[in-house]
Design an enzyme around this catalytic site. Sequence first.
Site, PDB file in Angstrom:
ATOM      1  N   GLN A  31       0.947  -1.135  -0.101  1.00 54.74           N
ATOM      2  CA  GLN A  31       0.089  -0.116   0.110  1.00 54.74           C
ATOM      3  C   GLN A  31       0.994   1.229  -0.121  1.00 54.74           C
ATOM      4  O   GLN A  31       1.803   1.334   0.850  1.00 54.74           O
ATOM      5  CB  GLN A  31      -0.821   0.014   1.262  1.00 54.74           C
ATOM      6  CG  GLN A  31      -1.768   1.182   1.196  1.00 54.74           C
ATOM      7  CD  GLN A  31      -2.713   1.373   2.543  1.00 54.74           C
ATOM      8  OE1 GLN A  31      -2.560   0.496   3.268  1.00 54.74           O
ATOM      9  NE2 GLN A  31      -3.898   2.199   2.493  1.00 54.74           N
ATOM     10  N   HIS A  66      -8.623   2.553  -1.176  1.00 58.12           N
ATOM     11  CA  HIS A  66      -8.917   2.833  -2.528  1.00 58.12           C
ATOM     12  C   HIS A  66      -9.156   1.328  -3.217  1.00 58.12           C
ATOM     13  O   HIS A  66      -8.340   0.356  -2.568  1.00 58.12           O
ATOM     14  CB  HIS A  66      -7.816   3.776  -3.363  1.00 58.12           C
ATOM     15  CG  HIS A  66      -6.604   3.011  -3.086  1.00 58.12           C
ATOM     16  ND1 HIS A  66      -5.775   3.400  -1.828  1.00 58.12           N
ATOM     17  CD2 HIS A  66      -5.852   2.341  -3.610  1.00 58.12           C
ATOM     18  CE1 HIS A  66      -4.454   3.010  -1.971  1.00 58.12           C
ATOM     19  NE2 HIS A  66      -4.531   2.359  -3.080  1.00 58.12           N
TER      20      HIS A  66
HETATM   21  P1  AMP Z   1      -1.625   1.203  -3.451  1.00 55.15           P
HETATM   22  O1  AMP Z   1      -0.074   0.946  -3.800  1.00 55.15           O
HETATM   23  O2  AMP Z   1      -2.698   0.179  -3.500  1.00 55.15           O
HETATM   24  O3  AMP Z   1      -1.502   1.924  -2.275  1.00 55.15           O
HETATM   25  O4  AMP Z   1      -1.996   1.984  -4.819  1.00 55.15           O
HETATM   26  C1  AMP Z   1      -1.890   3.339  -4.873  1.00 55.15           C
HETATM   27  C2  AMP Z   1      -2.258   3.583  -6.287  1.00 55.15           C
HETATM   28  O5  AMP Z   1      -2.259   5.199  -6.452  1.00 55.15           O
HETATM   29  C3  AMP Z   1      -0.852   3.319  -7.262  1.00 55.15           C
HETATM   30  O6  AMP Z   1      -1.315   2.365  -8.166  1.00 55.15           O
HETATM   31  C4  AMP Z   1      -0.531   4.658  -7.753  1.00 55.15           C
HETATM   32  O7  AMP Z   1      -0.099   4.502  -9.335  1.00 55.15           O
HETATM   33  C5  AMP Z   1      -1.854   5.459  -7.658  1.00 55.15           C
HETATM   34  N1  AMP Z   1      -1.684   6.810  -7.499  1.00 55.15           N
HETATM   35  C6  AMP Z   1      -0.684   7.620  -6.957  1.00 55.15           C
HETATM   36  N2  AMP Z   1      -0.985   9.085  -7.092  1.00 55.15           N
HETATM   37  C7  AMP Z   1      -2.027   9.164  -8.100  1.00 55.15           C
HETATM   38  C8  AMP Z   1      -2.426  10.217  -8.614  1.00 55.15           C
HETATM   39  N3  AMP Z   1      -2.211  11.462  -8.561  1.00 55.15           N
HETATM   40  N4  AMP Z   1      -3.444   9.827  -9.697  1.00 55.15           N
HETATM   41  C9  AMP Z   1      -3.829   8.591  -9.956  1.00 55.15           C
HETATM   42  N5  AMP Z   1      -3.255   7.693  -9.482  1.00 55.15           N
HETATM   43  C10 AMP Z   1      -2.388   7.701  -8.466  1.00 55.15           C
END
Ligand code: AMP
Length: 144
Positions: A100, A106
């Site tokens: 995460q 999310h």
């Molecule tokens: P996790 O690793 O499950 O916490 O996923 C977080 C996700 O958020 C990752 O896949 C990132 O690529 C995505 N993410 C982070 N910042 C942004 C942003 N500004 N817009 C769209 N996706 C994002």
Amino acid sequence: MAKHPHLDPDCIFCRIVRGEIPCFKLHEDSDTLAFMDINPVQPGHALVVPKFHSKDLIATPAEWVGKSFTAARRIAEAVEKTLKPVGINILQANGPGAAQSVFHLHVHVIPRAMDDGLTMNWQLKPGDMDAIGKLAERIRANVK
Ligand code: AMP
Ligand code: ZN
């Protein structure tokens, strides 16, 4: 902040919900926002967030978890219709050991391709913003 009493001014996803940081929006209602992941593991990779700041599944009231997964179902349906992938994974990470990286609940909606080599805990690789934007337009057209 008055409009969104449950948001955290320092959280990136809360800032996206408030419109302070841009996103390729797919759908929004009073409780959730769906947008494209900008480091897609597969084309069409989308995220759904509640308009309620809490760090993970366990910290989030069940009502908001329900709203988030119901919205993820809607996006999965649109992704299915748009891309007709061989499969779709719904993923939600809790804690650094689960990779995460953003600490606001999310739900990932990830279309799959045969032999796409996708494994859990992938590295973040920036996507092609033009391609992401175009795909967002196509999926958005299929969100009911
Ligand atoms: P996790 O690793 O499950 O916490 O996923 C977080 C996700 O958020 C990752 O896949 C990132 O690529 C995505 N993410 C982070 N910042 C942004 C942003 N500004 N817009 C769209 N996706 C994002
Ligand atoms: Zn937040």
